[in-house]
Motif scaffolding. Structure first.
Motif, PDB file in Angstrom:
ATOM      1  N   TYR A  11       0.819  -1.212   0.000  1.00 45.83           N
ATOM      2  CA  TYR A  11       0.000   0.000   0.000  1.00 45.83           C
ATOM      3  C   TYR A  11       0.856   1.266   0.000  1.00 45.83           C
ATOM      4  O   TYR A  11       1.934   1.302   0.599  1.00 45.83           O
ATOM      5  CB  TYR A  11      -0.904   0.015   1.241  1.00 45.83           C
ATOM      6  N   SER A  12       0.313   2.277  -0.659  1.00 44.17           N
ATOM      7  CA  SER A  12       0.891   3.626  -0.636  1.00 44.17           C
ATOM      8  C   SER A  12      -0.274   4.611  -0.740  1.00 44.17           C
ATOM      9  O   SER A  12      -0.577   5.126  -1.816  1.00 44.17           O
ATOM     10  CB  SER A  12       1.875   3.817  -1.796  1.00 44.17           C
ATOM     11  N   PRO A  13      -0.979   4.847   0.377  1.00 44.62           N
ATOM     12  CA  PRO A  13      -2.223   5.616   0.325  1.00 44.62           C
ATOM     13  C   PRO A  13      -2.027   7.078  -0.078  1.00 44.62           C
ATOM     14  O   PRO A  13      -0.969   7.665   0.137  1.00 44.62           O
ATOM     15  CB  PRO A  13      -2.764   5.515   1.753  1.00 44.62           C
ATOM     16  N   ASP A  14      -3.073   7.626  -0.657  1.00 42.53           N
ATOM     17  CA  ASP A  14      -3.107   9.035  -1.025  1.00 42.53           C
ATOM     18  C   ASP A  14      -4.500   9.548  -0.670  1.00 42.53           C
ATOM     19  O   ASP A  14      -5.474   9.121  -1.306  1.00 42.53           O
ATOM     20  CB  ASP A  14      -2.835   9.192  -2.523  1.00 42.53           C
ATOM     21  N   PRO A  15      -4.647  10.383   0.374  1.00 38.43           N
ATOM     22  CA  PRO A  15      -3.570  11.030   1.122  1.00 38.43           C
ATOM     23  C   PRO A  15      -2.907  10.092   2.128  1.00 38.43           C
ATOM     24  O   PRO A  15      -3.424   9.019   2.413  1.00 38.43           O
ATOM     25  CB  PRO A  15      -4.305  12.157   1.859  1.00 38.43           C
TER      26      PRO A  15
END
Length: 194
Positions: free
Chosen positions: A33-37
Motif C-alpha cells: 500500500y501507498s495511500p493518497d492522502p
C-alpha cells in the motif's frame, strides 16, 4: 513490489524507502500500500491533551524501548481483524534484529500494558501499530516516541492512515507527492533511534 519476490526484511526496507508498506490479509497473502492522502504527525504540532499530560506527570507507567518487541507485535495483532500475520511478525522481528524495527512499551506494576512498534530509517519512523490493556497506555508510548524522535533529530513520523484516535494528537493528512518529498528528506538524515 513484484508478486513473485519473496517477502523478506530487505524487500520491506526497499518498499518503505519508496513510500510503500505491507499488510497481511486473511487469505495469507501480503499486499502493498501507498495511500493518497498519507497520514503523518508534524512533530512540532503534535498535541497532548492536558488530561494525558497529567497522566504522564503522575508516572503511572514505566516506558521502555525494545525490551519485548515480538510480544508488542503479537499484542497489536490480538484483535478481531488484523493485518499482522505470522509472516509479518517473522520479517519484522528480523528487521528488529537488524536494528531497523523498534518498540516503545509501557509497563504497569511490571506487566506490559501498552505499546507500539514501527520501522526507523534515516530520520523517518514508520509507525505500524499500537495496543493498550490499560487506559492511556498506548498514548503514553506515542508521546514518548515523539519526544525521542525530536531529541534525536527525526523529521517524519508516518502513521499511514488517519483515524479518530490519531486525530486527537493533531495528525495531518498530506498528498502522497508531499509525503514522498518529506520521506526523501528524512531518508537523507543519519538519525539513531537507540
Amino acid at each position: 513490489m513484484s508478486e513473485r519476490e519473496p517477502f523478506t526484511a530487505e524487500l520491506v526496507l526497499r518498499a518503505y524507502c519508496q513510500g510503500i508498506f505491507p499488510m497481511g490479509h486473511d487469505d495469507g497473502s501480503i499486499y502493498w500500500y501507498s495511500p493518497d492522502p498519507r497520514c503523518i504527525f508534524d512533530l512540532e504540532n503534535f498535541h497532548v491533551t492536558s488530561r494525558l499530560a497529567r497522566t504522564i506527570r503522575k508516572g503511572l507507567y514505566e516506558v521502555r524501548v525494545d525490551t519485548c518487541f515480538e510480544e508488542v507485535m503479537w499484542a497489536c495483532a490480538d484483535r478481531d481483524s488484523t493485518w499482522i500475520t505470522e509472516e509479518i511478525v517473522q520479517v519484522y522481528c528480523q528487521l528488529h534484529a537488524y536494528g531497523f524495527a523498534h518498540s516503545v512499551e509501557t509497563f504497569f506494576e511490571g506487566q506490559l500494558v501498552g505499546g507500539l512498534y514501527g520501522v526507523s530509517i534515516g530520520g523517518a519512523f514508520m509507525g505500524e501499530s499500537m495496543f493498550f490493556r490499560r487506559t492511556d497506555a498506548s498514548k503514553v508510548a506515542l508521546v514518548h516516541l515523539v519526544e525521542r524522535m525530536k531529541e534525536r533529530g527525526f523529521i517524519l513520523l508516518d502513521t499511514q492512515y488517519n483515524n479518530k484516535h490519531l486525530a486527537s494528537f493533531n495528525s495531518l493528512e498530506i498528498p502522497r507527492s508531499e509525503y514522498l518529498a518529506r520521506l526523501k528528506n528524512a531518508l537523507a538524515l543519519d538519525c539513531k533511534f537507540v
